[in-house]
Motif scaffolding. Structure first.
Motif, PDB file in Angstrom:
ATOM      1  N   VAL A 345       0.815  -1.218   0.000  1.00 40.17           N
ATOM      2  CA  VAL A 345       0.000   0.000   0.000  1.00 40.17           C
ATOM      3  C   VAL A 345       0.850   1.271   0.000  1.00 40.17           C
ATOM      4  O   VAL A 345       0.308   2.372   0.156  1.00 40.17           O
ATOM      5  N   GLY A 346       2.148   1.147  -0.178  1.00 37.88           N
ATOM      6  CA  GLY A 346       2.984   2.337  -0.210  1.00 37.88           C
ATOM      7  C   GLY A 346       4.438   2.000  -0.418  1.00 37.88           C
ATOM      8  O   GLY A 346       4.840   0.824  -0.347  1.00 37.88           O
ATOM      9  N   GLY A 347       5.229   3.054  -0.660  1.00 31.56           N
ATOM     10  CA  GLY A 347       6.643   2.861  -0.930  1.00 31.56           C
ATOM     11  C   GLY A 347       7.550   3.704  -0.064  1.00 31.56           C
ATOM     12  O   GLY A 347       8.721   3.868  -0.394  1.00 31.56           O
ATOM     13  N   SER A 348       7.014   4.232   1.054  1.00 27.40           N
ATOM     14  CA  SER A 348       7.834   5.051   1.938  1.00 27.40           C
ATOM     15  C   SER A 348       7.229   5.052   3.330  1.00 27.40           C
ATOM     16  O   SER A 348       6.072   4.643   3.529  1.00 27.40           O
ATOM     17  N   LEU A 349       7.993   5.539   4.305  1.00 26.65           N
ATOM     18  CA  LEU A 349       7.503   5.602   5.674  1.00 26.65           C
ATOM     19  C   LEU A 349       6.289   6.519   5.802  1.00 26.65           C
ATOM     20  O   LEU A 349       5.474   6.357   6.720  1.00 26.65           O
ATOM     21  N   GLU A 350       6.148   7.478   4.913  1.00 22.74           N
ATOM     22  CA  GLU A 350       4.988   8.371   4.962  1.00 22.74           C
ATOM     23  C   GLU A 350       3.682   7.614   4.788  1.00 22.74           C
ATOM     24  O   GLU A 350       2.612   8.104   5.184  1.00 22.74           O
ATOM     25  N   ALA A 351       3.734   6.412   4.218  1.00 20.22           N
ATOM     26  CA  ALA A 351       2.521   5.624   3.979  1.00 20.22           C
ATOM     27  C   ALA A 351       2.061   4.847   5.204  1.00 20.22           C
ATOM     28  O   ALA A 351       0.966   4.272   5.199  1.00 20.22           O
ATOM     29  N   VAL A 352       2.869   4.820   6.267  1.00 12.70           N
ATOM     30  CA  VAL A 352       2.524   4.000   7.429  1.00 12.70           C
ATOM     31  C   VAL A 352       1.230   4.482   8.084  1.00 12.70           C
ATOM     32  O   VAL A 352       0.348   3.678   8.412  1.00 12.70           O
ATOM     33  N   GLN A 353       1.087   5.787   8.298  1.00 19.11           N
ATOM     34  CA  GLN A 353      -0.127   6.280   8.937  1.00 19.11           C
ATOM     35  C   GLN A 353      -1.365   5.993   8.084  1.00 19.11           C
ATOM     36  O   GLN A 353      -2.409   5.592   8.609  1.00 19.11           O
ATOM     37  N   SER A 364      -9.115  -8.397   5.601  1.00 17.11           N
ATOM     38  CA  SER A 364      -9.366  -9.826   5.750  1.00 17.11           C
ATOM     39  C   SER A 364      -8.463 -10.627   4.826  1.00 17.11           C
ATOM     40  O   SER A 364      -8.354 -10.328   3.631  1.00 17.11           O
ATOM     41  N   ALA A 365      -7.825 -11.655   5.397  1.00 19.19           N
ATOM     42  CA  ALA A 365      -7.017 -12.624   4.645  1.00 19.19           C
ATOM     43  C   ALA A 365      -5.901 -11.980   3.835  1.00 19.19           C
ATOM     44  O   ALA A 365      -5.470 -12.514   2.808  1.00 19.19           O
ATOM     45  N   GLU A 366      -5.423 -10.818   4.274  1.00 16.64           N
ATOM     46  CA  GLU A 366      -4.281 -10.177   3.656  1.00 16.64           C
ATOM     47  C   GLU A 366      -3.601  -9.301   4.694  1.00 16.64           C
ATOM     48  O   GLU A 366      -4.154  -9.030   5.756  1.00 16.64           O
ATOM     49  N   LYS A 367      -2.369  -8.883   4.403  1.00 18.14           N
ATOM     50  CA  LYS A 367      -1.625  -8.041   5.322  1.00 18.14           C
ATOM     51  C   LYS A 367      -1.139  -6.806   4.574  1.00 18.14           C
ATOM     52  O   LYS A 367      -0.593  -6.907   3.468  1.00 18.14           O
ATOM     53  N   LEU A 368      -1.315  -5.654   5.200  1.00 19.16           N
ATOM     54  CA  LEU A 368      -0.877  -4.409   4.596  1.00 19.16           C
ATOM     55  C   LEU A 368       0.634  -4.269   4.749  1.00 19.16           C
ATOM     56  O   LEU A 368       1.172  -4.382   5.851  1.00 19.16           O
ATOM     57  N   VAL A 369       1.301  -4.022   3.629  1.00 18.95           N
ATOM     58  CA  VAL A 369       2.771  -3.988   3.585  1.00 18.95           C
ATOM     59  C   VAL A 369       3.222  -2.714   2.904  1.00 18.95           C
ATOM     60  O   VAL A 369       2.585  -2.235   1.951  1.00 18.95           O
ATOM     61  N   ILE A 370       4.321  -2.164   3.393  1.00 13.31           N
ATOM     62  CA  ILE A 370       4.945  -0.990   2.782  1.00 13.31           C
ATOM     63  C   ILE A 370       6.371  -1.352   2.400  1.00 13.31           C
ATOM     64  O   ILE A 370       7.140  -1.847   3.238  1.00 13.31           O
TER      65      ILE A 370
END
Length: 373
Positions: A345-353, A364-370
């Motif tokens: 869901v992103g390519g930098s630390l700014e995407a964490v929030q 569901s059934a997936e994990k959010l990754v940056i």
């Protein structure tokens, strides 16, 4: 000189802010990794939503984040498992009591890991695929194998022994659930799980013998019928609302232990601000009442239900059995499937929030990754 930056949370309830962070210095048995990917856990959102309600020892500002994958760039005294340049996935435990909540927090470009809580990644596995693993597999292992939880036998983990006992995993499509199914099977136990119908095939691929829809009105009766008098070694209750049906199954099957990975209420159902608001007061009242009611039912039936902390495996025999003895070979052979699937869901630390906000809406059934580029 190497520079570092992190996604900081400066005070309870605050938004994450990206800025410079000290380059971490590893201690004994620790390594520094250059982080290539991080994953988001419900724990991160809960800490941000709860202030100091659960993690009262945190001295802000701190760096959240548990799931990291990257390359080893430095080793501390006595750290010998990995060479410089090795690709690893690991569990960052900076949030835990007595740990360094800055240097050991995962949401940064360089982080310290205990080498005992890391495993090598094969060249063909992407960092984004591996990073879904750390907190989930550690929590699953703590639930299944720690003596204070289900206390299952892990002495032959990975050798696929054959046992007749069942382990029931309520919430198999969650991150913890997918790993609990696989670890229980790797230790030789038969597994029954619950999941929404769209995830049933996936649960069987992971090793579940039977899968039932957790939303069905007769799900408890169906699980009990499937057990058919066999011994239930224990039940892992995952996600909000899982404890009550898990205890009902334990009562009906004679199981004596339930490992709870989630409370009976959602900590997302409160404002992200300080003070005792009406919403927070109602949430705390529900939390107390449901826990008292649950523990009363357990006491009457002779069932022990306890909450699980993934970090319980750190420094102990279960941690070594999982991260040193089992995972390296199991990942390399494809024996332990890395799940759930990553959703980048992103390519930098700014995407964490933004990812934390997205998690609160339901995943569901997936994990959010940056991926950190």
């Amino acid at each position: 000189m190497v520079t570092n930056s992190a996604a900081w949370i400066d005070a309870p309830y605050a938004e994450l802010v990206v800025r410079d962070s000290p380059y971490p210095v590893p201690g004994g048995g620790q390594v520094v990794i250059r982080v290539e990917a991080v994953a988001i856990n419900p724990l991160d959102a809960i800490v941000q939503s709860n202030g100091k309600l659960m993690y009262g020892w945190l001295d802000y500002p701190v760096v959240l984040g548990e799931d990291v994958a990257g390359e080893v760039v430095e080793a501390g005294p006595g750290a010998s498992r990995f060479a410089l340049g090795d690709r690893v996935v690991g569990y960052a435990i900076g949030l835990e009591k007595g740990r360094n909540a800055v240097a050991e927090g995962g949401f940064q470009h360089y982080v310290i890991l205990d080498e005992a809580l890391a495993a090598p990644i094969p060249d063909e596995v992407q960092f984004s695929e591996a990073v879904v693993l750390p907190l989930a597999v550690s929590t699953a292992a703590a639930a299944l194998f720690e003596s204070s939880q289900l206390a299952l036998d892990y002495s032959t983990l990975g050798a696929s022994p054959s046992r007749s006992d069942f382990v029931i995993v309520w919430g198999g499509a969650t991150s913890v659930g997918m790993n609990a199914i696989q670890l229980a099977r790797a230790a030789g136990y038969r597994v029954i799980t619950t999941a929404s119908p769209r995830n049933h095939a996936r649960m069987r691929e992971l090793g579940a013998e039977a899968v039932f829809d957790y939303g069905a009105s007769d799900v408890v009766a169906s699980v009990v019928e499937k057990v058919a008098g066999s011994r239930v070694a224990g039940i892992v209750a995952i996600a909000v609302g899982s404890a009550e049906p898990s205890v009902a199954i334990a009562a009906a099957t004679g199981a004596r232990r339930v490992a709870q990975t989630s409370p009976s209420v959602s900590f997302y159902d409160q404002p992200r601000s300080g003070g005792l608001s009406r919403a927070r007061a109602k949430l705390l009242a529900r939390l107390i009442w449901t826990n008292v009611a649950l523990q009363t039912r357990c006491a009457i039936r002779g069932i022990r239900a306890r909450f699980v902390w993934g970090s319980a495996i750190a420094g102990g025999p279960v941690g070594a059995a999982i991260w040193t003895d089992y995972l390296p070979a199991a990942i390399a052979r494809g024996q332990h499937i890395l799940g759930p699937r990553p959703r980048v869901v992103g390519g930098s630390l700014e995407a964490v929030q933004e990812a934390l906000n997205l998690m609160r809406t339901g995943v569901s059934a997936e994990k959010l990754v940056i991926e950190l580029r």
